[in-house]
Design a protein around this motif. Structure first.
Motif, mmCIF file in Angstrom:
data_model
loop_
_atom_site.group_PDB
_atom_site.id
_atom_site.type_symbol
_atom_site.label_atom_id
_atom_site.label_comp_id
_atom_site.label_asym_id
_atom_site.label_seq_id
_atom_site.Cartn_x
_atom_site.Cartn_y
_atom_site.Cartn_z
ATOM 1 N N MET A 1 0.822 -1.206 0.000
ATOM 2 C CA MET A 1 0.000 0.000 0.000
ATOM 3 C C MET A 1 0.860 1.262 0.000
ATOM 4 S SD MET A 1 -3.025 -1.193 -0.106
ATOM 5 C CE MET A 1 -3.832 -2.758 0.199
ATOM 6 N N ASP A 2 1.929 1.248 0.798
ATOM 7 C CA ASP A 2 2.790 2.431 0.890
ATOM 8 C C ASP A 2 3.408 2.768 -0.463
ATOM 9 O OD1 ASP A 2 2.248 2.639 3.568
ATOM 10 O OD2 ASP A 2 4.073 1.628 4.226
ATOM 11 N N ASN A 3 3.818 1.751 -1.202
ATOM 12 C CA ASN A 3 4.413 1.993 -2.518
ATOM 13 C C ASN A 3 3.424 2.663 -3.464
ATOM 14 O OD1 ASN A 3 6.862 0.902 -1.757
ATOM 15 N ND2 ASN A 3 6.412 -1.137 -2.572
ATOM 16 N N TYR A 4 2.164 2.228 -3.397
ATOM 17 C CA TYR A 4 1.156 2.853 -4.250
ATOM 18 C C TYR A 4 0.950 4.316 -3.876
ATOM 19 C CZ TYR A 4 -0.530 -0.760 -7.388
ATOM 20 O OH TYR A 4 -0.620 -1.657 -8.419
ATOM 21 N N VAL A 5 0.897 4.597 -2.591
ATOM 22 C CA VAL A 5 0.712 5.979 -2.135
ATOM 23 C C VAL A 5 1.863 6.857 -2.608
ATOM 24 C CG1 VAL A 5 0.580 7.479 -0.115
ATOM 25 C CG2 VAL A 5 -0.687 5.332 -0.148
ATOM 26 N N HIS A 6 3.084 6.384 -2.431
ATOM 27 C CA HIS A 6 4.251 7.187 -2.808
ATOM 28 C C HIS A 6 4.304 7.415 -4.319
ATOM 29 C CE1 HIS A 6 6.219 5.694 1.161
ATOM 30 N NE2 HIS A 6 5.458 6.749 1.351
ATOM 31 N N ASN A 7 3.983 6.388 -5.095
ATOM 32 C CA ASN A 7 3.967 6.551 -6.550
ATOM 33 C C ASN A 7 2.833 7.478 -6.991
ATOM 34 O OD1 ASN A 7 6.163 4.829 -6.910
ATOM 35 N ND2 ASN A 7 4.880 3.010 -7.162
ATOM 36 N N PHE A 8 1.713 7.392 -6.298
ATOM 37 C CA PHE A 8 0.573 8.260 -6.596
ATOM 38 C C PHE A 8 0.946 9.723 -6.362
ATOM 39 C CE2 PHE A 8 -3.622 10.141 -5.410
ATOM 40 C CZ PHE A 8 -4.315 9.846 -6.566
ATOM 41 N N ILE A 9 1.587 9.998 -5.250
ATOM 42 C CA ILE A 9 2.015 11.373 -4.936
ATOM 43 C C ILE A 9 3.025 11.864 -5.972
ATOM 44 C CG2 ILE A 9 3.263 12.784 -3.272
ATOM 45 C CD1 ILE A 9 1.966 11.050 -1.056
ATOM 46 N N ALA A 10 3.961 10.997 -6.348
ATOM 47 C CA ALA A 10 4.949 11.375 -7.363
ATOM 48 C C ALA A 10 4.257 11.742 -8.682
ATOM 49 C CB ALA A 10 5.942 10.249 -7.578
ATOM 50 N N SER A 11 3.204 11.016 -9.037
ATOM 51 C CA SER A 11 2.458 11.308 -10.252
ATOM 52 C C SER A 11 1.769 12.662 -10.154
ATOM 53 C CB SER A 11 1.423 10.204 -10.507
ATOM 54 O OG SER A 11 2.041 8.957 -10.716
ATOM 55 N N LEU A 12 1.258 12.994 -8.961
ATOM 56 C CA LEU A 12 0.602 14.296 -8.772
ATOM 57 C C LEU A 12 1.595 15.437 -8.979
ATOM 58 C CD1 LEU A 12 -1.649 13.583 -5.632
ATOM 59 C CD2 LEU A 12 -2.317 13.590 -8.045
ATOM 60 N N TYR A 13 2.795 15.284 -8.479
ATOM 61 C CA TYR A 13 3.826 16.306 -8.688
ATOM 62 C C TYR A 13 4.094 16.487 -10.183
ATOM 63 C CZ TYR A 13 5.314 17.117 -3.842
ATOM 64 O OH TYR A 13 5.371 17.502 -2.523
ATOM 65 N N GLY A 14 3.995 15.401 -10.935
ATOM 66 C CA GLY A 14 4.252 15.476 -12.365
ATOM 67 C C GLY A 14 3.254 16.318 -13.128
ATOM 68 N N LEU A 15 2.082 16.601 -12.527
ATOM 69 C CA LEU A 15 1.077 17.446 -13.165
ATOM 70 C C LEU A 15 1.434 18.930 -13.108
ATOM 71 C CD1 LEU A 15 -2.363 15.972 -12.015
ATOM 72 C CD2 LEU A 15 -1.314 15.792 -14.271
ATOM 73 N N LEU A 16 2.236 19.296 -12.105
ATOM 74 C CA LEU A 16 2.478 20.730 -11.835
ATOM 75 C C LEU A 16 3.576 21.293 -12.718
ATOM 76 C CD1 LEU A 16 2.271 20.594 -7.947
ATOM 77 C CD2 LEU A 16 0.434 21.013 -9.598
#
Length: 438
Positions: free
Chosen positions: A423-438
């Motif tokens: 679960m933690d890996n998914y959360v961290h990758n999800f956050i990294a993807s959000l940064y990629g939008l900015l």
């Protein structure tokens, strides 16, 4: 050379006004707040009060109240789909959500978030262009439903009803024929799946900068890839946010009752529970027209089952019950939340879907993953007590080939989902993807 830490994100959230949508959004908000990100959550006042009282990160997760507009057909005091009869229509709630756009716009102007999460508020992208934020259309329903549900709205005209032939058509590149074959059944059974619903769902996804889904690649990878191809935009997977541990004890009366039975002997049933001859616990809403669950029970039922069965009309701690040592089978409509909870449990899974997304979730578990048994339906979708009893015994029979297969497959998927750092890996990758939008 030391890298400069990225500034924390400020994310606003406005989910569809249904508890099955709000709760996963809240869980995601808590996961993001735990990582230090600021979350602004927009909800109607009464509903907001229920969730804001259980906030472990008050300095980061902040709630902002909205006034529920008066709309024809919406009962006084109604704020979510739990307050209306969804078997009749959800249109009044959709109208109310759209009427809240002015309030939401004013709040977002003041909050100035980096990113806004929404699912069915298809006007959010228009505000993004005016205020200046990125958008994620984040869905808490299965990717199978999103992939199939958006097809008719994009390929067929909205001014007429779709034919069965059109509904049965397999879209080019769609990764599962079994789910497609069930889509027209989903539309027949559920008034929630209409051309208007399809168009709203599709429009909300088309307008976003990215699509987010509460799922994982291990279960729905091909469906997620299909959605990304169809919409030509990134798809971020957050993982399902399943509970890692159960810190609190179960309510005493249920703990004491369950502990009377041998491990793996308990059944939670909807219809046909008495015929199994096994202990059972049924949690459901009282039938329409009845004043209480007890009033709706068959004549002589309580006397026949004695203390071997419980029928309860209130809220129960489902996750804790499923993880009790006496529970051996879980009978469910297969909503997306219950689907994940069942996969993380050790129980055999029996499914009686009704609404559209439940039917497609069931198709995923029964035919794609082979971890569950579905109850056979008669004419007009009727579920008989005989068929429910048969499905439960079929799933629980450890000597049958089907029982062995679904038990082993279930164990394999549980091992993946409950694995360390999954679960933690998914959360961290999800956050990294959000940064990629900015």
């Amino acid at each position: 050379m030391t890298s400069i830490p990225k500034p924390k994100l400020h994310i606003a959230m406005f989910p569809y006004l249904a508890l099955g949508h709000i709760t996963p959004y809240i869980n995601l908000a808590k996961e993001l707040a735990k990582e230090g990100h600021q979350i602004s959550f927009l909800l109607p006042k009464k509903t907001l009060g229920h969730f804001s009282a259980k906030n472990p990160y008050p300095h980061l997760l902040k709630f902002y109240p909205l006034n529920m507009p008066k709309v024809d057909g919406l009962p006084v005091g109604a704020e979510t789909n739990s307050d209306i009869d969804i078997t009749v229509s959800t249109n009044a709630l959709d109208v109310a959500i759209d009427a809240m756009s002015v309030q939401v716009e004013a709040l977002l102007y003041d909050l100035k978030p980096n990113i806004v999460f929404y699912d069915f508020a298809l006007w959010i992208p228009n505000l993004a262009a005016k205020i200046g934020f990125k958008t994620v259309c984040y869905h808490v329903i299965c990717a199978s439903f999103l992939a199939m549900g958006t097809v008719p709205a994009r390929h067929f005209p909205k001014e007429r009803s779709l034919t069965i032939e059109e509904l049965m058509e397999t879209p080019k590149g769609y990764p599962s024929s079994t789910v497609v074959l069930r889509y027209q059944e989903a539309r027949k059974l559920s008034l929630m799946v209409t051309n208007t619903f399809d168009i709203r769902l599709t429009s909300a996804m088309q307008g976003a900068d990215a699509i987010g889904i509460r799922t994982c690649r291990e279960l729905e990878g091909p469906m997620c890839d299909y959605i990304q191809t169809q919409f030509n935009k990134p798809v971020f997977l957050s993982g399902p946010f399943l509970p890692k541990t159960l810190h609190k004890l179960m309510e005493t009366k249920w703990e004491e009752w369950l502990s009377k039975f041998n491990p793996k002997s308990f059944q939670e049933l909807v219809l046909g529970f008495e015929m199994t001859g096994l202990p059972f616990f049924v949690a459901l809403s009282k039938p329409k027209g009845a004043n209480s669950i007890e009033e709706a029970l068959p004549e002589g039922f309580a006397e026949r089952v004695g203390d071997r069965g419980v029928v309860y009309g209130g809220w129960v701690e489902q996750t804790k019950i499923l993880n009790h040592s006496s529970v051996g089978c879980f009978v469910s409509h297969c909503g997306f939340g219950s689907m994940w909870e069942s996969l993380l449990s050790d129980t055999q899974i029996v499914l009686v879907p009704w609404l559209a997304d439940q039917i497609l979730n069931t198709r995923l578990l029964v035919e794609e993953l082979e971890v569950a048994v579905e109850v056979e339906r008669g004419e007009m979708g009727w579920v008989s007590k005989e068929n429910l009893c048969k499905a439960i015994k079929f799933a629980m029979d450890e000597e049958s080939e089907v029982g062995k297969v679904i038990k082993q497959n279930h164990a394999n998927y549980k091992e993946i989902l409950a694995g360390p750092k999954f679960m933690d890996n998914y959360v961290h990758n999800f956050i990294a993807s959000l940064y990629g939008l900015l």
